[in-house]
Design a protein around this motif. Sequence first.
Motif, PDB file in Angstrom:
ATOM      1  N   SER A  14     -69.194  30.074  65.154  1.00 54.91           N
ATOM      2  CA  SER A  14     -68.211  31.189  66.169  1.00 54.91           C
ATOM      3  C   SER A  14     -67.242  31.447  66.855  1.00 54.91           C
ATOM      4  O   SER A  14     -65.725  31.038  66.856  1.00 54.91           O
ATOM      5  CB  SER A  14     -68.368  31.899  65.032  1.00 54.91           C
ATOM      6  OG  SER A  14     -69.679  33.196  66.383  1.00 54.91           O
ATOM      7  N   THR A  15     -68.154  31.125  68.232  1.00 56.84           N
ATOM      8  CA  THR A  15     -67.466  31.959  69.202  1.00 56.84           C
ATOM      9  C   THR A  15     -66.210  30.102  69.652  1.00 56.84           C
ATOM     10  O   THR A  15     -65.264  30.367  69.917  1.00 56.84           O
ATOM     11  CB  THR A  15     -68.101  30.879  70.258  1.00 56.84           C
ATOM     12  OG1 THR A  15     -68.670  32.267  70.334  1.00 56.84           O
ATOM     13  CG2 THR A  15     -68.009  31.974  71.564  1.00 56.84           C
ATOM     14  N   GLU A  18     -62.828  31.442  67.168  1.00 60.98           N
ATOM     15  CA  GLU A  18     -62.240  32.130  68.195  1.00 60.98           C
ATOM     16  C   GLU A  18     -61.617  31.281  69.109  1.00 60.98           C
ATOM     17  O   GLU A  18     -59.988  31.688  69.268  1.00 60.98           O
ATOM     18  CB  GLU A  18     -63.472  33.085  68.197  1.00 60.98           C
ATOM     19  CG  GLU A  18     -62.001  34.294  68.540  1.00 60.98           C
ATOM     20  CD  GLU A  18     -63.860  35.060  68.619  1.00 60.98           C
ATOM     21  OE1 GLU A  18     -63.566  36.106  69.922  1.00 60.98           O
ATOM     22  OE2 GLU A  18     -64.405  35.605  67.818  1.00 60.98           O
ATOM     23  N   ASN A  22     -57.539  31.159  69.065  1.00 66.33           N
ATOM     24  CA  ASN A  22     -56.404  32.165  70.283  1.00 66.33           C
ATOM     25  C   ASN A  22     -55.975  31.463  71.544  1.00 66.33           C
ATOM     26  O   ASN A  22     -55.554  31.368  72.546  1.00 66.33           O
ATOM     27  CB  ASN A  22     -57.388  32.993  71.295  1.00 66.33           C
ATOM     28  CG  ASN A  22     -57.848  33.870  70.354  1.00 66.33           C
ATOM     29  OD1 ASN A  22     -57.148  34.364  69.563  1.00 66.33           O
ATOM     30  ND2 ASN A  22     -59.002  34.102  69.974  1.00 66.33           N
TER      31      ASN A  22
END
Length: 342
Positions: A14-15, A18, A22
């Motif tokens: 999930s990091t 993300e 971004n």
Amino acid sequence: MIDLRSDTVTMPTSTMMEAISNAKLGDDVYEEDPTVNELERLAASMMGTESALLISSGTMGNLIANLIHCPRGTEVILGDLSHTFLYENGGISGLGGIHSHQLPNNDDGTIDIEKISNAIRTDDVHFPKTKLISLENTHNKCYGAPLDINYINSVCDLAHENNISVHMDGARLFNACTALNIAPDQVLANVDSVTFCLSKGLSAPMGSILCGTSKFINNARYIRKSIGGGMRQSGIIAAAGIISLKHMVNRIADDHENAQLLASGLKDIHGIDIDVTKVKTNIIFFNITHDSITQLEFVKAAKERKILLNDYNGKHCRLVLHSGISKNDVEKVILEFNKLLS
Ligand SMILES: *Cc1c(COP(=O)(O)O)cnc(C)c1O
């Protein structure tokens, strides 16, 4: 499903997702993607090389390296069980006109130094010139063996005395470093180029890195473009790769621990033949020697029990540990294999 076919099946964390959403992006063919540039700087500094290049796959990295080191009609020395020889569709020959000189791989992934020495061609109009020795580390088909650093340095010495380069197919380089407890820059101190995968144990969705001198990487950039590997806003790939290098390296030790646990569990199952002393990283090979079930039937039955593994022509099975496999999964696999064969 407990998927032990390969560490390529790992999903981005999930990091990573993300970081991908971004990421600051630009056109990387113009070298203007800040995230790609950051990943390449980080990779080069970890590998101790002047420069690094993001590429779409390990196969592309090995191909580019071979194309640079070996002009058409020259020769690369490589192992007969190496990935480049077995699993890259003969690309170095088909696309590069490179003559491959295969020497037998030992169980520990090495090729005897004496055999390499004897294989280096002398100056003779009948012979292709030897330009490259390719080493694989860890060695996939040799039980995931990490190469001993003294061995690597001896091969490099021999190569360089003869004006030959050394490329390392380090798809699982971080597994080797973890197993031997040494840093990548130490492993690579005398190696001329290396490729490693972000998409295996490091769990990025895709991508590999090719490292070498600035001159080598500049050449690699040209060849990457010519084989269709200029990827534009590839910061979305690089963003995950940065997480791989910063946060996914340390957890590889867990995969090795799980491999030990799984191997020792398999050893006690009737009908499974395994040499646990060969398990040094995240790869396990074993054979089915059961009276009433063939290997192919075993793999099929395992799938029905929601366990996926690879069979190699009924000769041996491979299990690969990775970030998607927990200790609980390992215990479940041992239990299910036990039931299946009892
Ligand atoms: C996976 C792998 C590669 C490259 O594979 P790609 O799927 O092209 O990224 C190269 N060498 C070895 C030893 C590998 O295991």
